[in-house]
Design an enzyme around this catalytic site. Structure first.
Site, short mmCIF file in Angstrom:
data_model
loop_
_atom_site.label_atom_id
_atom_site.label_comp_id
_atom_site.label_asym_id
_atom_site.label_seq_id
_atom_site.Cartn_x
_atom_site.Cartn_y
_atom_site.Cartn_z
N THR A 292 0.83 -1.20 0.00
CA THR A 292 0.00 0.00 0.00
C THR A 292 0.86 1.25 0.00
O THR A 292 2.04 1.23 0.34
CB THR A 292 -0.89 0.08 1.25
OG1 THR A 292 -0.07 0.36 2.41
CG2 THR A 292 -1.67 -1.19 1.46
N ASP A 293 0.24 2.36 -0.36
CA ASP A 293 0.84 3.65 -0.10
C ASP A 293 0.65 3.96 1.38
O ASP A 293 -0.15 3.31 2.07
CB ASP A 293 0.19 4.73 -0.98
CG ASP A 293 1.15 5.85 -1.33
OD1 ASP A 293 2.11 6.08 -0.57
OD2 ASP A 293 0.94 6.51 -2.36
N CYS A 294 1.39 4.95 1.86
CA CYS A 294 1.37 5.25 3.29
C CYS A 294 -0.01 5.72 3.74
O CYS A 294 -0.55 6.69 3.20
CB CYS A 294 2.43 6.32 3.59
SG CYS A 294 2.61 6.65 5.35
N ALA A 296 -2.88 4.26 3.39
CA ALA A 296 -3.99 3.95 2.48
C ALA A 296 -5.06 3.09 3.15
O ALA A 296 -6.25 3.23 2.84
CB ALA A 296 -3.46 3.24 1.24
#
Length: 781
Positions: A292-294, A296
């Site tokens: 994931t992105d931070c 998310a």
């Protein structure tokens, strides 16, 4: 122990290690805490924090994010950060504790930001991707990725969160600078080069890192250009445009992928099973890691509101195909609980752990978790990498206007030069977002580059010492004039007087993605930097900094207009992260250079172009509108996009593929090897290109395809090939492109690729608005 036996296959090692792990150890492999918070640096004495050591010993850390990252967000500065050598030593300390103090000795995956260079102290800062795309030099970009991998792995970084493959649809978006441009084909070519460069021939080599493709997908098409806003896109366009570069990179062997923050038609990408499972894994056969992105997963319960709490959000994410969480907050709290409460099946957890472990085995971390600190000090920021940064910057700068051959200037006859503007001597303003702290001596500003150029000209060679530098200062005057933002005109008087004393005025204006690095304020009357606790933030671009307009911020345009009244030769150099729309400048400037954010060697590269040592060859990868009200204006919009506005037509100020040169090129009419073919065959289109000017130059020959009639509405032209060639004066080269099903197909009504029989126009030319075409007939097979 099978999992420690290098002679066994990755699959065998993974299954054996998985069989030995507890639920807590499995969950631990899927979390990625912030790496810079795991240790303390006391003047080079690096110690691991007790909380981190305890977490490792309990089996709770699979990866670290940004162990070497330095910037205002992390709080890591030049003073408290790690040098190239110290960074390697810190990672060794982290790995030693993980290998020696955890039950199973599993090494940690170190993930780093490397969009335009490793975001660590001492790392080489290359131009941002928007400029890298503007080089249209795939081989040179591949070389840069090899250098970035070399620097990153030398310190122990094993995964990079790049390349960014988003297709830009609204340049008001602050992350435009991180992207290659608006065309999926061009992005796809650079995507493949990125994977090849970063990952090398084998992932377990000392100069290879795993590439992470981001942001999957549609992130560049957000509503209103607002970061992480909703995306309104149908499956056909998604498959044909935004997914195309990702598919090409997956086919090239990319090992990791990051879903985007945004939703598409109401479904957040983080939990979009159609994307993460059906397309990515089943259709494309991707078997790598999805991270994931931070934050998310947090957004699922607080933002998208598709989950009631962190537990439900975590379960939704891992069930949709997420293997690791950047930041680790949700997975760390809830995965074990979800298993114990029967809300998550063990087989789902196991599948995610398999992918994490497989990547670690492929990277060779079990055999060699440590790095050579001496090699890190030697490789990082090497002279070879610095020269590469300069070449990339020089090839990506775009000459937009050159009235009456204003450029190149002559070092012998230029006379006095006034370098004026807020970006003339502000190092951080030319580096872009996702940049680590830099000592002033490392970054060459435009003022530095011009003074250096003239000092060398006076002495005949470099390195003559302070006398020449002093002479060049007398010949090159400087005034900041104003800031990027704000309405202060207190520097106008000094700037106007400085320009009055000069023969030529070079104004360096634009934008800034510089966060607060503690550089302090600028004295607008003298240009000096006054370090204080109240530093001025000129940031108007970058992640989370989206704009409503594309004009110059603050009073920059007013400053340009006041200087123009003096009647001096006026050269504009834009340094910025997104297109600038300023009709007055387009009309009144004698010459305009678009330099984007050109990196640490940008000042030297720009000076090389200004004085003709380098002939500009950059071409736009993003259309520049006449007015923000024309947006969206990307070149490959549908033929049916509509008519015109009352106030303005739909033509851009500077079209996709546009860029001038100091020489001229002549194109012959394109010729096909045959005028008809079936979808199973291939034809060749060729063109002769001649340098008809008086100096050596590089030209980007662009091939576009137009499907004259199709059952689905199509763009008028689509880029399907390009080649950058260097020609001496009078030299002619034949450039050929192959055309087959891949160049002619589109996503049909049934959402599968189709080549329809009929007429096609094969265009070749300087840019999308300046082409000649040949007719090709595709017959029934």
């Amino acid at each position: 122990m099978i999992y420690k036996d290098k002679s066994k296959s990755v699959e065998e090692r993974v299954e054996h290690l998985l069989s030995l792990m507890t639920t807590e150890e499995k969950a631990g492999q899927l979390i990625q805490p912030f790496g810079w918070q795991t240790y303390t640096n006391d003047q080079g004495n690096i110690t691991l924090n007790e909380s981190f050591k305890q977490q490792v010993e309990n089996g709770g850390v699979g990866s670290l994010y940004g162990a070497l990252r330095a910037d205002p967000w992390t709080g890591v500065t030049l003073e408290n950060g790690l040098s190239a050598r110290e960074g390697a030593e810190a990672v060794n300390l982290i790995q030693r504790h993980a290998v020696e103090q955890s039950r199973l000795g599993i090494p940690i995956l170190i993930g780093e930001e490397c969009s335009h260079g490793h975001m660590a102290i001492d790392g080489t800062v290359y131009p941002v991707p928007l400029l890298l795309g503007s080089t249209w030099n795939v081989d040179l970009y591949r070389d840069m990725c090899r250098a970035v991998a070399r620097e990153t792995r030398a310190q122990g970084g094993a995964v990079t969160y790049s390349p960014v493959l988003d297709v830009v649809r609204d340049p008001r978006w602050g992350r435009t600078e991180e992207c290659f441009g608006e065309d999926p084909y061009l992005i796809g070519e650079l995507a493949v080069a990125s994977v090849q460069g970063l990952q090398g021939e084998r992932l377990d080599q000392e100069d290879a890192v795993a590439a992470t493709l981001k942001h999957f997908v549609g992130y560049g098409s957000s509503e209103g250009g607002r970061n992480a806003g909703p995306v309104h896109m149908g499956w056909r366009e998604l498959l044909e445009v935004d997914l195309y570069p990702f598919r090409k990179a997956v086919e090239a062997g990319a090992q990791s992928i990051m879903p985007a923050y945004n939703e598409i038609d109401g479904i957040p990408c983080t939990v979009n099973t159609e994307l993460l499972d059906d397309v990515l894994r089943k259709d494309w056969g991707f078997d790598g890691l999805v991270i994931t992105d931070c934050g998310a997963i947090n957004m699922l319960a607080s933002g998208h509101d598709v989950a009631s709490d962190g537990l439900e959000a975590s379960v939704q994410a891992i069930q949709a195909g997420i293997d690791m969480e950047m930041s680790g907050e949700m997975f760390g709290q809830y995965l074990v609980q979800a298993i114990s409460e029967g809300k998550l099946e063990m087989q789902v957890l196991d599948q995610a752990v398999r992918r994490v472990l497989a990547l670690k085995f492929k990277l060779g971390l079990f055999e060699q978790p440590y790095v050579d600190a001496d090699r890190a000090a030697e490789v990082i920021g090497s002279e070879e990498h610095i020269q590469l940064a300069r070449q990339l910057a020089a090839e990506g700068v775009v000459l937009l206007k050159n009235e009456a051959a204003t450029l190149p200037l002559s070092t012998a006859t230029a006379g006095r030069i006034a370098v004026i503007g807020p970006n003339a001597d502000q190092a951080y303003n030319q580096l872009g977002d996702y940049t680590s702290p830099q000592p002033k001596s490392k970054v060459a500003t435009v003022l530095d580059g011009i003074r250096s150029k003239l000092a060398v000209s006076e002495s005949g060679h470099a390195g003559e010492g302070s006398a020449e530098h002093s002479n060049s200062e007398n010949q090159v005057l400087y005034a900041p004039g104003c800031r990027i933002k704000g309405d202060s005109r207190e520097g106008f008087e000094h700037a106007i007087e400085t320009a009055r004393q000069a023969d030529t005025v070079i104004m360096v204006v634009g934008g800034s993605s510089a966060r607060d690095f503690g550089e302090g304020t600028i004295d607008l009357k003298t240009g000096a930097s006054n370090v204080s606790d109240n530093s001025w933030n000129d940031m108007e671009c970058g992640e989370g900094i989206d704009r409503m307009t594309l004009g110059l911020a603050g009073v920059q345009l007013e400053l340009i207009q006041e200087i123009h009244k003096l009647g001096k030769t006026l050269v504009i150099v834009y340094i910025n992260g997104r297109p600038i729309t300023e009709p007055w400048v387009d009309e009144h400037a004698d010459a305009i250079l678009e330099a984007w954010y050109p990196g640490q060697e940008g000042g030297h590269a720009i000076a090389d172009i200004l004085f003709g040592e380098v002939n500009p060859s950059g071409k736009l990868t993003i259309s520049i509108p006449k007015h923000v009200g024309q947006l969206p204006i990307y070149y490959n919009g549908k033929r049916s996009r509509g008519k015109r506005y009352l106030e303005e037509d739909l033509e851009p100020r500077y079209p996709f593929g546009y860029g001038l040169s100091y020489t001229t090129f002549d194109y012959s009419e394109p010729k096909l090897s045959t005028e008809s073919m079936t979808a199973n065959e291939t034809v060749t289109v060729s063109v002769e290109v001649t340098n008809t000017g008086s100096c050596r130059g590089a030209e980007v020959i662009q091939m576009y395809v137009s499907d004259v009639v199709s059952r689905v509405a199509r763009p008028a032209k689509e880029l399907k090939g390009f080649e950058k060639v260097i020609l001496e004066p009078g030299e002619t080269k034949t450039v050929a492109f192959h055309i087959g099903a891949e160049q002619l197909q589109y996503i049909g009504r049934d959402l599968t690729p189709v080549v329809e029989p009929g007429q096609f126009h094969i265009h070749i030319g300087r840019h999308v608005k300046d082409t000649q075409f040949a007719e090709l007939t595709v017959e029934e097979a």
